[in-house]
Design an enzyme around this catalytic site. Structure first.
Site, PDB file in Angstrom:
ATOM      1  N   THR A  86       0.828  -1.216   0.000  1.00 22.81           N
ATOM      2  CA  THR A  86       0.000   0.000   0.000  1.00 22.81           C
ATOM      3  C   THR A  86       0.865   1.269   0.000  1.00 22.81           C
ATOM      4  O   THR A  86       0.588   2.227  -0.752  1.00 22.81           O
ATOM      5  CB  THR A  86      -0.884   0.031   1.268  1.00 22.81           C
ATOM      6  OG1 THR A  86      -1.351  -1.291   1.532  1.00 22.81           O
ATOM      7  CG2 THR A  86      -2.038   0.987   1.120  1.00 22.81           C
ATOM      8  N   HIS A 145      -8.469  -0.822   3.629  1.00 23.13           N
ATOM      9  CA  HIS A 145      -8.187  -2.268   3.666  1.00 23.13           C
ATOM     10  C   HIS A 145      -9.495  -3.064   3.695  1.00 23.13           C
ATOM     11  O   HIS A 145      -9.467  -4.297   3.766  1.00 23.13           O
ATOM     12  CB  HIS A 145      -7.361  -2.632   4.897  1.00 23.13           C
ATOM     13  CG  HIS A 145      -5.913  -2.203   4.819  1.00 23.13           C
ATOM     14  ND1 HIS A 145      -5.180  -2.247   3.661  1.00 23.13           N
ATOM     15  CD2 HIS A 145      -5.055  -1.741   5.772  1.00 23.13           C
ATOM     16  CE1 HIS A 145      -3.942  -1.828   3.902  1.00 23.13           C
ATOM     17  NE2 HIS A 145      -3.844  -1.518   5.166  1.00 23.13           N
ATOM     18  N   SER A 173       5.295 -10.567   6.250  1.00 22.29           N
ATOM     19  CA  SER A 173       5.350  -9.113   6.433  1.00 22.29           C
ATOM     20  C   SER A 173       4.369  -8.671   7.534  1.00 22.29           C
ATOM     21  O   SER A 173       4.686  -7.841   8.389  1.00 22.29           O
ATOM     22  CB  SER A 173       5.005  -8.431   5.104  1.00 22.29           C
ATOM     23  OG  SER A 173       5.065  -7.042   5.223  1.00 22.29           O
TER      24      SER A 173
HETATM   25  P1  PAP Z   1       0.210  -1.514   5.247  1.00 23.24           P
HETATM   26  O1  PAP Z   1      -0.776  -2.591   4.924  1.00 23.24           O
HETATM   27  O2  PAP Z   1       0.516  -1.432   6.708  1.00 23.24           O
HETATM   28  O3  PAP Z   1      -0.154  -0.193   4.635  1.00 23.24           O
HETATM   29  P2  PAP Z   1       1.965  -2.035   3.082  1.00 23.24           P
HETATM   30  O4  PAP Z   1       2.574  -0.768   2.659  1.00 23.24           O
HETATM   31  O5  PAP Z   1       0.805  -2.554   2.291  1.00 23.24           O
HETATM   32  O6  PAP Z   1       1.600  -1.976   4.610  1.00 23.24           O
HETATM   33  O7  PAP Z   1       3.065  -3.187   3.014  1.00 23.24           O
HETATM   34  C1  PAP Z   1       4.365  -3.031   3.488  1.00 23.24           C
HETATM   35  C2  PAP Z   1       5.241  -3.881   2.603  1.00 23.24           C
HETATM   36  O8  PAP Z   1       5.547  -3.167   1.405  1.00 23.24           O
HETATM   37  C3  PAP Z   1       6.594  -4.179   3.266  1.00 23.24           C
HETATM   38  O9  PAP Z   1       6.968  -5.451   2.774  1.00 23.24           O
HETATM   39  P3  PAP Z   1       8.030  -6.400   3.492  1.00 23.24           P
HETATM   40  O10 PAP Z   1       7.630  -6.488   4.926  1.00 23.24           O
HETATM   41  O11 PAP Z   1       7.938  -7.719   2.792  1.00 23.24           O
HETATM   42  O12 PAP Z   1       9.354  -5.765   3.299  1.00 23.24           O
HETATM   43  C4  PAP Z   1       7.440  -3.060   2.721  1.00 23.24           C
HETATM   44  O13 PAP Z   1       8.813  -3.290   2.808  1.00 23.24           O
HETATM   45  C5  PAP Z   1       6.959  -3.022   1.289  1.00 23.24           C
HETATM   46  N1  PAP Z   1       7.269  -1.739   0.639  1.00 23.24           N
HETATM   47  C6  PAP Z   1       7.107  -0.491   1.143  1.00 23.24           C
HETATM   48  N2  PAP Z   1       7.500   0.423   0.259  1.00 23.24           N
HETATM   49  C7  PAP Z   1       7.934  -0.240  -0.840  1.00 23.24           C
HETATM   50  C8  PAP Z   1       8.482   0.168  -2.093  1.00 23.24           C
HETATM   51  N3  PAP Z   1       8.679   1.449  -2.386  1.00 23.24           N
HETATM   52  N4  PAP Z   1       8.792  -0.795  -2.980  1.00 23.24           N
HETATM   53  C9  PAP Z   1       8.601  -2.111  -2.711  1.00 23.24           C
HETATM   54  N5  PAP Z   1       8.104  -2.557  -1.527  1.00 23.24           N
HETATM   55  C10 PAP Z   1       7.773  -1.638  -0.609  1.00 23.24           C
END
Ligand code: PAP
Length: 336
Positions: A86, A145, A173
Site C-alpha cells: 500500500t 483495507h 510481512s
Molecule cells: P500496510 O498494509 O501497513 O499499509 P503495506 O505498505 O501494504 O503496509 O506493506 C508493506 C510492505 O511493502 C513491506 O513489505 P516487506 O515487509 O515484505 O518488506 C514493505 O517493505 C513493502 N514496501 C514499502 N515500500 C515499498 C516500495 N517502495 N517498494 C517495494 N516494496 C515496498
C-alpha cells in the site's frame, strides 16, 4: 485490551443526528456481544463481521462509514489487503496524479511519508463525526483495507485500484509488522501461531482469499472501474504499471512526458531504495486514529520471496494447498 461499548462523546447537532448516532452505537454494542471472535494479531481479539475478521475499532469505523461517508463518482480508492505494498502504491498514485505540482528535485515525498499522501479511510472513520472530505480536490484519493463487500454499494460508481501480493510474503510481512505494534499487555505472538491463524483465515481483514476475491471477481466484469494489480508485477515492470495507473485514473502520460522521462522519474522517486533512505521515512511518525506508527515500519525489505527465510517446506505446502483450493476456478494465481 478488551473492547468497550461506545457512547456518544460529542454534542450532536440535532435530535435527529443524535438518534441516528445512538442507533449506530446500539448496533455496534449488539454486534460486539453476538459476533464470533478469535485471537487477534495486534489486539486481543478479532471479530467475524459479515464474513471478515476485523479489529473492533474498524467494525465501528465500518458502521460510521456506511452511515456518513458520501462518495463522489470521481473518487479513486486504493484498496489492498494489509502488507501488500500500500505504501508503495500510495506514493506511485500520488506522484502520478500530482506530477504537474511538484518537481522531482524537491518533491512532497522528500519531506513526507507516503502514508500521509491521502487518507486511510478506515482510520478516518474511527470516531464521530467523520470528516466530509469536501476540502479535498477532485479526484479525491482514499486508501482502505476493507474488502469490497464491506464497502457501501454507493461506491460502485467510483474507481478502485486493488493491490494484492503473494500470500506467504503477506503473512511474513504482516507477522513482523503486527508483532512490533502488538499491544504491550498481550503475550508474545509466535510465527507458528500467526501461521495457523492465517491458514484458518484469521488475520486483520482476512480471510486473505475472500478479500482478494471480493475485488478480483468484479474486476473481471468492470475493468474500467477496478484495476487489479499484484505487487510482483509492479516490482517486475514498474514503468508499465505506472502508465496503466495514469491511464486508469484518466491522466495518461503524453508522448512528450514519456520522452522527458517522467515515468522513470516517478518510479525512481517511489523506489524502496529511495524512499526508505529518506530522513522522513527513517525518523518520521504517522498517526492512524489513536495508533502511531513509525514510517520506517512500512519499509522492511521490499522483496519478493522473503517467506523462504521464515517458513518451512511443510508450512509452504500447507498454505499453498489452502490458497489453491480457495482460489480454484477463479483463474487468479500467485507465483511461488
Ligand atoms: P500496510 O498494509 O501497513 O499499509 P503495506 O505498505 O501494504 O503496509 O506493506 C508493506 C510492505 O511493502 C513491506 O513489505 P516487506 O515487509 O515484505 O518488506 C514493505 O517493505 C513493502 N514496501 C514499502 N515500500 C515499498 C516500495 N517502495 N517498494 C517495494 N516494496 C515496498
Amino acid at each position: 485490551m478488551s473492547h468497550q461499548s461506545i457512547i456518544p462523546q460529542t454534542p450532536l447537532e440535532s435530535k435527529e443526528h443524535e438518534d441516528h448516532y445512538n442507533k449506530i452505537c446500539k448496533d455496534y454494542n449488539h454486534l460486539m456481544e453476538t459476533m464470533p471472535k478469535s485471537n487477534g494479531w495486534r489486539v486481543e481479539h478479532l471479530y467475524n463481521y459479515n464474513g471478515f475478521w476485523i479489529n473492533p475499532i474498524y467494525i465501528k469505523a465500518n458502521l460510521l462509514l456506511h452511515a456518513y461517508f458520501k462518495p463522489q463518482p470521481t473518487d479513486i480508492f486504493l484498496a489492498s489487503f494489509m502488507k501488500s505494498g500500500t505504501t508503495w502504491l500510495k506514493a506511485l498514485i500520488f506522484s502520478t496524479l500530482t506530477r504537474h505540482l511538484y518537481s522531482f528535485s524537491d518533491h512532497y515525498l522528500h519531506h513526507h511519508g507516503p502514508q500521509s499522501t491521502f487518507p486511510f479511510l478506515d482510520s478516518e472513520c474511527e470516531s464521530y463525526p467523520i470528516s466530509d472530505f469536501t476540502h479535498m480536490c477532485s479526484p479525491r484519493l482514499f486508501a482502505t483495507h476493507f474488502p469490497r463487500t464491506l464497502l457501501p454499494e454507493s461506491m460502485a460508481s467510483c474507481k478502485f485500484v486493488y493491490l494484492c501480493r503473494e500470500p506467504k510474503d503477506v503473512l511474513v510481512s504482516k507477522w513482523v509488522f503486527m508483532s512490533k505494534l502488538r499491544e504491550k499487555d498481550l503475550p508474545p505472538f509466535s510465527l507458528d501461531e500467526a501461521f495457523d491463524l492465517f491458514c484458518e483465515g484469521v488475520s486483520d481483514y482476512g480471510p486473505f482469499w475472500e478479500h482478494v476475491l471480493s475485488y478480483w471477481r468484479p474486476s473481471l466484469e468492470s475493468s474500467e472501474k477496478i484495476l487489479f494489480l499484484k505487487y510482483e508485477e509492479v516490482k517486475r515492470q514498474p514503468e508499465v504499471v505506472v502508465r496503466r495507473l495514469a491511464t486508469f485514473m484518466g491522466v495518461p502520460f503524453t508522448t512528450e512526458e514519456v520522452e522527458k522521462g517522467v515515468v522513470e522519474n516517478i518510479v525512481k522517486l517511489c523506489s524502496f531504495e529511495n524512499l526508505s533512505n529518506l530522513e522522513v521515512n527513517k525518523k518520521g511518525v504517522e498517526k492512524f486514529g489513536k495508533v502511531e506508527v513509525e514510517n520506517r515500519e512500512f519499509f522492511r525489505k521490499g522483496v519478493i520471496g522473503d517467506w523462504r527465510n521464515y517458513l518451512s517446506d511443510e508450512m509452504k505446502q500447507r498454505i499453498d494447498g489452502i490458497i489453491d483450493e480457495k482460489l480454484k476456478g477463479s483463474a487468479l494465481i500467485f507465483g511461488a
